[in-house]
Scaffold this active site. Structure first.
Site, PDB file in Angstrom:
ATOM      1  N   GLU A 193       0.750  -1.185   0.050  1.00 45.70           N
ATOM      2  CA  GLU A 193       0.205   0.081   0.130  1.00 45.70           C
ATOM      3  C   GLU A 193       0.722   1.445   0.146  1.00 45.70           C
ATOM      4  O   GLU A 193       0.490   2.119  -0.732  1.00 45.70           O
ATOM      5  CB  GLU A 193      -1.049   0.029   1.188  1.00 45.70           C
ATOM      6  CG  GLU A 193      -1.982  -0.891   1.016  1.00 45.70           C
ATOM      7  CD  GLU A 193      -2.752  -1.209   2.441  1.00 45.70           C
ATOM      8  OE1 GLU A 193      -3.716  -1.048   2.431  1.00 45.70           O
ATOM      9  OE2 GLU A 193      -2.014  -1.654   3.517  1.00 45.70           O
ATOM     10  N   TYR A 194       2.041   1.204   0.666  1.00 47.07           N
ATOM     11  CA  TYR A 194       2.973   2.268   0.800  1.00 47.07           C
ATOM     12  C   TYR A 194       3.414   2.595  -0.654  1.00 47.07           C
ATOM     13  O   TYR A 194       3.370   3.711  -1.114  1.00 47.07           O
ATOM     14  CB  TYR A 194       4.062   2.080   1.832  1.00 47.07           C
ATOM     15  CG  TYR A 194       5.028   2.927   1.664  1.00 47.07           C
ATOM     16  CD1 TYR A 194       5.100   3.974   2.882  1.00 47.07           C
ATOM     17  CD2 TYR A 194       6.280   3.013   0.886  1.00 47.07           C
ATOM     18  CE1 TYR A 194       5.897   5.275   2.893  1.00 47.07           C
ATOM     19  CE2 TYR A 194       7.038   4.050   1.062  1.00 47.07           C
ATOM     20  CZ  TYR A 194       7.042   5.033   1.909  1.00 47.07           C
ATOM     21  OH  TYR A 194       8.053   6.044   2.024  1.00 47.07           O
ATOM     22  N   LEU A 213      16.024   2.334  -5.087  1.00 43.46           N
ATOM     23  CA  LEU A 213      15.859   1.562  -6.453  1.00 43.46           C
ATOM     24  C   LEU A 213      14.325   1.730  -6.895  1.00 43.46           C
ATOM     25  O   LEU A 213      13.553   2.099  -5.959  1.00 43.46           O
ATOM     26  CB  LEU A 213      15.899   0.032  -6.271  1.00 43.46           C
ATOM     27  CG  LEU A 213      17.333  -0.504  -6.061  1.00 43.46           C
ATOM     28  CD1 LEU A 213      17.171  -1.985  -5.723  1.00 43.46           C
ATOM     29  CD2 LEU A 213      18.002  -0.410  -7.630  1.00 43.46           C
ATOM     30  N   GLU A 225      19.307 -10.587  -8.345  1.00 45.66           N
ATOM     31  CA  GLU A 225      19.537 -11.040  -7.073  1.00 45.66           C
ATOM     32  C   GLU A 225      18.231 -10.993  -6.181  1.00 45.66           C
ATOM     33  O   GLU A 225      17.627 -10.055  -6.633  1.00 45.66           O
ATOM     34  CB  GLU A 225      20.590  -9.722  -6.507  1.00 45.66           C
ATOM     35  CG  GLU A 225      21.842  -9.840  -7.135  1.00 45.66           C
ATOM     36  CD  GLU A 225      22.870  -8.650  -6.857  1.00 45.66           C
ATOM     37  OE1 GLU A 225      22.398  -7.923  -5.759  1.00 45.66           O
ATOM     38  OE2 GLU A 225      23.817  -8.603  -7.583  1.00 45.66           O
ATOM     39  N   LYS A 280      15.996  -9.144  -3.544  1.00 44.66           N
ATOM     40  CA  LYS A 280      15.971  -8.248  -2.644  1.00 44.66           C
ATOM     41  C   LYS A 280      15.385  -8.244  -1.346  1.00 44.66           C
ATOM     42  O   LYS A 280      14.356  -8.564  -0.936  1.00 44.66           O
ATOM     43  CB  LYS A 280      14.720  -7.183  -3.416  1.00 44.66           C
ATOM     44  CG  LYS A 280      14.796  -5.637  -2.784  1.00 44.66           C
ATOM     45  CD  LYS A 280      14.039  -4.646  -3.501  1.00 44.66           C
ATOM     46  CE  LYS A 280      14.035  -3.282  -3.032  1.00 44.66           C
ATOM     47  NZ  LYS A 280      13.646  -3.112  -1.754  1.00 44.66           N
ATOM     48  N   ASP A 325      15.005  -8.279   2.562  1.00 46.54           N
ATOM     49  CA  ASP A 325      14.069  -7.136   3.414  1.00 46.54           C
ATOM     50  C   ASP A 325      15.224  -6.950   4.720  1.00 46.54           C
ATOM     51  O   ASP A 325      14.932  -7.704   5.592  1.00 46.54           O
ATOM     52  CB  ASP A 325      12.733  -7.814   3.779  1.00 46.54           C
ATOM     53  CG  ASP A 325      11.889  -6.792   3.662  1.00 46.54           C
ATOM     54  OD1 ASP A 325      11.950  -5.642   3.635  1.00 46.54           O
ATOM     55  OD2 ASP A 325      10.624  -6.960   4.336  1.00 46.54           O
ATOM     56  N   TYR A 369      26.098  -6.724  -1.704  1.00 42.32           N
ATOM     57  CA  TYR A 369      25.597  -6.401  -2.796  1.00 42.32           C
ATOM     58  C   TYR A 369      26.139  -5.543  -3.902  1.00 42.32           C
ATOM     59  O   TYR A 369      25.852  -5.440  -4.928  1.00 42.32           O
ATOM     60  CB  TYR A 369      23.908  -6.516  -3.048  1.00 42.32           C
ATOM     61  CG  TYR A 369      23.393  -5.196  -2.066  1.00 42.32           C
ATOM     62  CD1 TYR A 369      23.859  -3.850  -2.556  1.00 42.32           C
ATOM     63  CD2 TYR A 369      22.447  -5.569  -1.135  1.00 42.32           C
ATOM     64  CE1 TYR A 369      23.310  -2.887  -1.861  1.00 42.32           C
ATOM     65  CE2 TYR A 369      22.138  -4.314  -0.216  1.00 42.32           C
ATOM     66  CZ  TYR A 369      22.440  -2.959  -0.807  1.00 42.32           C
ATOM     67  OH  TYR A 369      22.105  -1.947  -0.143  1.00 42.32           O
ATOM     68  N   LYS A 391       9.240  -6.488  -7.966  1.00 42.10           N
ATOM     69  CA  LYS A 391       8.626  -6.754  -6.797  1.00 42.10           C
ATOM     70  C   LYS A 391       7.922  -7.956  -6.735  1.00 42.10           C
ATOM     71  O   LYS A 391       7.247  -8.222  -7.936  1.00 42.10           O
ATOM     72  CB  LYS A 391       7.762  -5.630  -6.147  1.00 42.10           C
ATOM     73  CG  LYS A 391       8.431  -4.419  -5.641  1.00 42.10           C
ATOM     74  CD  LYS A 391       9.254  -4.649  -4.618  1.00 42.10           C
ATOM     75  CE  LYS A 391       9.692  -3.456  -3.656  1.00 42.10           C
ATOM     76  NZ  LYS A 391       8.638  -2.903  -2.943  1.00 42.10           N
ATOM     77  N   CYS A 424      -9.758 -19.838  33.223  1.00 41.99           N
ATOM     78  CA  CYS A 424      -8.996 -20.476  31.878  1.00 41.99           C
ATOM     79  C   CYS A 424     -10.281 -21.030  30.966  1.00 41.99           C
ATOM     80  O   CYS A 424     -10.977 -21.825  31.446  1.00 41.99           O
ATOM     81  CB  CYS A 424      -8.303 -21.498  32.438  1.00 41.99           C
ATOM     82  SG  CYS A 424      -7.587 -22.726  31.073  1.00 41.99           S
ATOM     83  N   CYS A 448      -9.878 -25.114  31.246  1.00 44.88           N
ATOM     84  CA  CYS A 448     -10.399 -26.099  32.472  1.00 44.88           C
ATOM     85  C   CYS A 448     -11.003 -25.118  33.504  1.00 44.88           C
ATOM     86  O   CYS A 448     -11.260 -25.817  34.656  1.00 44.88           O
ATOM     87  CB  CYS A 448      -8.807 -26.551  32.989  1.00 44.88           C
ATOM     88  SG  CYS A 448      -7.814 -25.161  33.766  1.00 44.88           S
ATOM     89  N   CYS A 471      -3.123 -19.525  33.053  1.00 47.23           N
ATOM     90  CA  CYS A 471      -3.967 -20.446  33.867  1.00 47.23           C
ATOM     91  C   CYS A 471      -3.335 -20.983  34.960  1.00 47.23           C
ATOM     92  O   CYS A 471      -2.154 -21.314  34.935  1.00 47.23           O
ATOM     93  CB  CYS A 471      -4.422 -21.567  32.990  1.00 47.23           C
ATOM     94  SG  CYS A 471      -4.995 -23.062  33.538  1.00 47.23           S
ATOM     95  N   CYS A 484      -4.088 -28.555  33.899  1.00 45.03           N
ATOM     96  CA  CYS A 484      -5.050 -28.036  32.914  1.00 45.03           C
ATOM     97  C   CYS A 484      -4.833 -28.873  31.627  1.00 45.03           C
ATOM     98  O   CYS A 484      -3.700 -28.985  30.866  1.00 45.03           O
ATOM     99  CB  CYS A 484      -4.844 -26.476  32.622  1.00 45.03           C
ATOM    100  SG  CYS A 484      -5.825 -26.045  31.253  1.00 45.03           S
TER     101      CYS A 484
END
Ligand code: IVH
Length: 682
Positions: free
Chosen positions: A37-38, A85, A115, A117, A119, A226, A315, A419, A422, A437, A442
Site C-alpha cells: 500500500e505504501y 531503487l 539478486e 531483494k 528485506d 550486494y 517486486k 481459564c 479448564c 492459567c 489443565c
C-alpha cells in the site's frame, strides 16, 4: 484535464499520508499499512508529480531516500551517496525499464545480474588497509548513522580482509535477520510484553540501531554484500558479477542465489522461479534486483534523482491480504499463557487459505486497535503462523467490538475470569503482560506440553503428533509426559484405539523406546521449562551434566553463567521446585530417560593452561565478559604480562602492556582473533 486545485490538494494529501507512514515505519518501527500500500501511494505521487511538475517541491517524500539519522549515533557522510531503487510491479513495467535502458545506451542486448531483494537494512562498510574502520546506515542517502560498533558484532562481516585488497574501499550490503531468528525474537518480545516487530526489516533495523552493541550481538543477524561502493589504489573488475566474485574472494558473504543472465527472458524466468520458491528461503525477500552487469554501461546510464537507471527492483506479489476478523479466541499455551488469536473469514493469501492468525498479546491488540468485526490486513511469511497486521479503520461500521481479555474469559457461571480450557483461576504475574492459567494439570496445557515434549527439537518421537497426543490424553492413557514411557504395559488398550493397528502401536512404542537415548540438551528443552529455548538448553547442559544437577542448581549458581539472567534462573528453580515436576523427572529417570552430559574436566577444557592478558578497549565485550568467557573455557585471565602469558588481546588504545609484550615476544591477537578463538573452542 483535472482541475489543478484538485490535483494540488491530492498531492498534498498523499504527501501528508506518506510522511505519517514514514514516521510510523522508520521512527516508531511500527507501520500501519503494508509495504504494497505504501508503494501504491508513492507511485501515485510520483505519477502526479511527473504529470504536473509545477507542484514538485524539494520537500516532497519522493525527493528523499530515507530519514535523517538519529542524533544518538555519530553521523557519517557517505563519500558516494547510497541510492535507492525504482520499482517494477509487473512484466510490463520491467519491459518498460528494459527498453528505456536499451534506447539510452544504444545497445541491443545486456547481461544482467539478478539478486534477491532482501528485506533488511542497507549498510556501507569502509575498509582501510584491510581493516574494517567504519560501518554506517543509509540514513538519507548522503549522511548515515555510525553503527560501527554494532556491525562489528555480526559474524559474517569480516573485521579484516585479505591483504591484497584495495587500500581503501567501501562495500554495501543488506543486514538482515533470518526468518527463524525473527520469529524467535518476536516470541520473546511478546512474552516480555514488548510490541513485536512488524517485519524482519524492522527487526534488523531495531537490532542494529541499538545504543548498546551487546543487544545487537545477541541477535542472529547476517549480511549479504550486494555492491562495491568505491575502491582506491587498485583496479577492480569491469563487471558487477566479477566484482561480486572478487568481493567474495576477499572474504565477504555474497548471496549464492545470485545469477548472471544474458537476456530479459531469463530475468523473467529467474523472477518466476523465485516467486514460487520464496517461502522456502531462510530470509524474507520482497522481490528481485535486476542490475546491468557492465559497469561502464552503469556509469553511462547514471542516476535519475536517487535512483540508478541501471537497476530496478522487480517486486514479488505481496503475500498479504485483507479479510474480516470474526472473533478473537483464547488458546492456552504450554506454560499456561492465555494466547489471543484471530478467527478469520477464510481468505486465500498467496495460494493458501487462512482461517486463523496470531495476535500476540492483549497490549499489542490494543496498541494496534484491532477490534472484533474489523476488516484487517493479514500477512503470511514462510512457515510462520499468519499474523494480523492491523485494522482497516476506514471500513468500520461502528459495530466492531473492542477486545478485553478478561471480559472474554469471564465465566458467568463462576462470576470471575477463568481459564477457557479448564475453568481454573487466572493469574497475571507482576510485571508481565500475559495472563496465565493457574492449573498445571489443565488439559490444554498438558496437551501442549506433550506435543512440545515429542517435537523435533525435543525427544523427537515420530508417530506422536497432535491427534495422537490428544487421543492418548482423552483416553486417559497418558496424564503427563513420563507416562509415555509406561505405555508398553498398556499395549492392549492402545490396540483398541481408533486407527491403531498392531504395526502403528509397535512403531510408536519403538519410537518412544529410542527416545531414551536423546542427548541431555534436547531433554532439557523437551521439559518445556518457561524461557528455556534450544540454545539455552545447550548452555545449561554444558554446565550441569545431568538432570539432577540442573534440578539442584541454586539461583546464584545459575546466574554465574554469563548468558543466564534472573528471569531464566527463576524459571528453572521454580520448575524443579514443583512437586508435580519432581515426580515426572523421577519417573522419567526410572524409565531410563537419564542422559548424562559431559562436563569437561578442567584440564580438558579448550583453553586449559592458557593465560590471557587484555589491553585497551574491546568493542564487542566488556572486560568482565571477556574474562568470564576465558574462565568458562578453562583459561585464566591475569593483569600482568609474564613469560607465561599465552596471548595478549589487543583492543583499541592499548596501554604499556603492548610494549612489554613486544619486549617479551608474547603472542598478540586482535579482538577479532580473540573472538574467533572463543568461537572455535565453543
Ligand atoms: S542494490 C543502487 N541489491 O534495496 C542500487 N539493493 O530500494 C542500490 N536491497 O537500499 C542497492 N537487496 O537496502 C541492491 N541485492 C540487492 C538488494 C538491495 C536489498 C535493498 C537495499 C537498498 C534498497 C533499494
Amino acid at each position: 484535464m483535472k482541475d489543478l486545485d484538485e490535483v494540488k490538494e491530492r498531492i498534498e494529501q498523499i504527501r501528508g499520508e506518506i510522511n505519517y507512514h514514514n514516521y510510523r515505519y522508520y521512527v516508531l518501527a511500527s507501520p500501519e499499512i503494508s509495504d504494497a500500500e505504501y508503494d501504491e501511494l508513492m507511485k501515485e505521487l510520483k505519477q502526479l508529480e511527473e504529470q504536473y511538475p509545477q507542484f514538485l517541491t524539494p520537500e516532497s517524500p519522493t525527493q528523499r531516500v530515507g530519514v535523517a539519522p538519529v542524533e544518538a549515533f555519530g553521523v557519517v557522510e557517505h563519500p558516494l551517496p547510497l541510492l535507492s531503487l525504482g520499482n517494477a510491479f509487473s512484466q510490463e513495467e520491467l519491459l518498460a525499464w528494459y527498453t528505456r535502458t536499451l534506447r539510452l545506451t544504444g545497445e541491443k542486448q545486456f547481461d544482467f545480474t539478478c539478486e534477491h531483494k532482501i528485506d533488511g537494512l542497507a549498510v556501507a562498510l569502509t575498509y582501510i588497509n584491510g581493516q574494517l574502520v567504519a560501518g554506517a546506515t543509509r540514513g538519507d542517502g548522503l549522511r548515515g548513522e555510525d553503527i560501527t560498533r554494532n556491525l562489528r558484532t555480526i559474524r559474517s562481516i569480516p573485521l579484516s580482509v585479505f591483504k591484497g585488497a584495495p587500500n581503501r574501499f567501501e562495500v554495501r550490503g543488506e543486514v538482515f535477520l533470518p526468518k527463524a531468528g525473527f520469529t524467535k525474537l518476536n516470541r520473546e518480545r511478546t512474552e516480555e510484553g514488548l510490541p513485536p516487530f512488524a517485519n524482519p526489516r524492522n527487526a534488523a533495523a531495531g537490532s542494529v540501531r541499538q545504543l548498546d552493541p551487546h543487544i545487537t550481538a545477541k541477535r542472529p543477524l547476517d549480511i549479504y554484500i550486494y555492491m562495491l561502493g568505491y575502491a582506491e589504489g587498485k583496479a577492480t573488475p569491469p563487471t558487477h558479477w566479477e566484482t561480486m566474485e572478487y568481493l567474495n574472494f576477499l572474504g565477504f558473504k555474497v548471496n549464492p542465489n545470485n545469477s548472471l543472465l544474458s537476456n530479459i527472458e531469463q530475468v523473467e524466468e529467474y523472477y518466476h522461479s523465485w516467486v514460487e520458491k520464496r517461502e522456502s528461503l531462510p530470509y524474507e525477500a520482497d522481490g528481485i534486483v535486476v542490475k546491468i552487469n557492465q559497469l561502464d554501461l552503469q556509469e553511462r546510464l547514471g542516476n535519475i534523482g536517487h535512483e540508478p537507471r541501471w537497476a530496478t527492483a522487480y517486486k514479488f506479489p505481496a503475500i498479504q491480504g485483507t479479510t474480516r476478523l470474526k472473533e478473537i479466541k483464547i488458546s492456552v499455551g504450554r506454560t499456561g499463557t492465555l494466547n489471543p488469536y484471530a478467527v478469520l473469514e477464510p481468505v486465500s493469501v498467496g495460494g493458501v487459505t487462512i482461517k486463523q492468525a496470531a495476535l500476540h498479546n492483549e497490549n499489542d491488540i490494543r496498541r494496534k486497535d484491532i477490534r472484533e468485526g474489523d476488516w484487517v490486513y493479514i500477512q503470511r511469511a514462510g512457515e510462520v503462523i499468519p499474523e494480523v497486521i492491523g485494522p482497516i479503520k476506514s471500513k468500520r461500521s461502528g459495530q466492531e467490538k473492542e477486545f478485553s481479555l478478561l471480559e472474554k474469559i469471564f465465566n458467568s457461571n463462576k462470576q470471575r475470569p477463568a481459564c477457557p480450557a479448564c475453568g481454573a483461576d487466572v493469574i497475571k504475574p507482576e510485571g508481565e503482560v500475559m495472563y496465565y492459567c493457574s492449573n498445571a494439570a489443565c488439559p490444554a496445557q498438558v496437551q501442549q506440553r506433550l506435543e512440545h515434549f515429542v517435537s523435533r527439537g525435543g525427544m523427537d518421537i515420530r508417530g506422536i503428533g497432535e491427534s495422537q497426543s490428544s487421543m492418548l490424553l482423552r483416553e486417559g492413557l497418558v496424564k503427563d509426559v513420563a507416562d509415555l514411557y509406561y505405555l508398553k504395559q498398556k499395549k492392549e488398550q492402545l490396540l483398541k484405539l481408533e486407527r491403531m493397528a498392531e504395526k502403528s502401536v509397535i512403531n510408536m512404542l519403538n519410537a518412544i523406546d529410542d527416545s531414551k537415548k536423546t542427548p541431555l540438551p534436547r531433554v532439557i528443552f523437551a521439559l518445556g521449562i518457561r524461557n528455556i529455548g534450544e540454545e539455552m538448553a545447550e548452555v545449561l547442559a554444558k554446565e550441569f551434566p545431568s538432570l539432577d544437577e540442573l534440578a539442584n542448581a541454586s539461583i546464584e549458581k545459575l546466574m554465574s553463567i554469563p548468558t543466564v539472567g534472573p528471569k531464566i534462573a527463576d524459571s528453572i528453580v521454580a520448575f524443579f521446585r514443583q512437586e508435580e515436576n519432581k515426580k515426572i523427572i523421577q519417573r522419567l529417570k526410572d524409565a531410563g530417560v537419564n542422559p548424562k552430559g559431559q562436563k569437561a574436566k578442567p584440564e580438558e577444557l579448550p583453553l586449559a593452561e592458557m593465560e590471557f592478558v587484555i589491553t585497551g578497549r574491546l568493542e564487542t565485550l566488556t572486560r568482565q565478559e571477556a574474562e568470564a568467557r576465558i574462565k568458562a573455557l578453562g583459561g585464566s585471565a591475569v593483569t600482568n604480562i609474564t613469560k607465561k602469558t599465552t596471548y595478549l588481546v589487543v583492543g583499541t588504545d592499548p596501554g604499556l602492556k603492548l610494549t612489554r609484550a613486544q619486549a617479551l615476544g608474547t603472542q598478540q591477537i586482535t579482538e577479532e582473533g580473540f573472538l574467533s578463538l572463543l568461537e572455535q573452542t565453543t
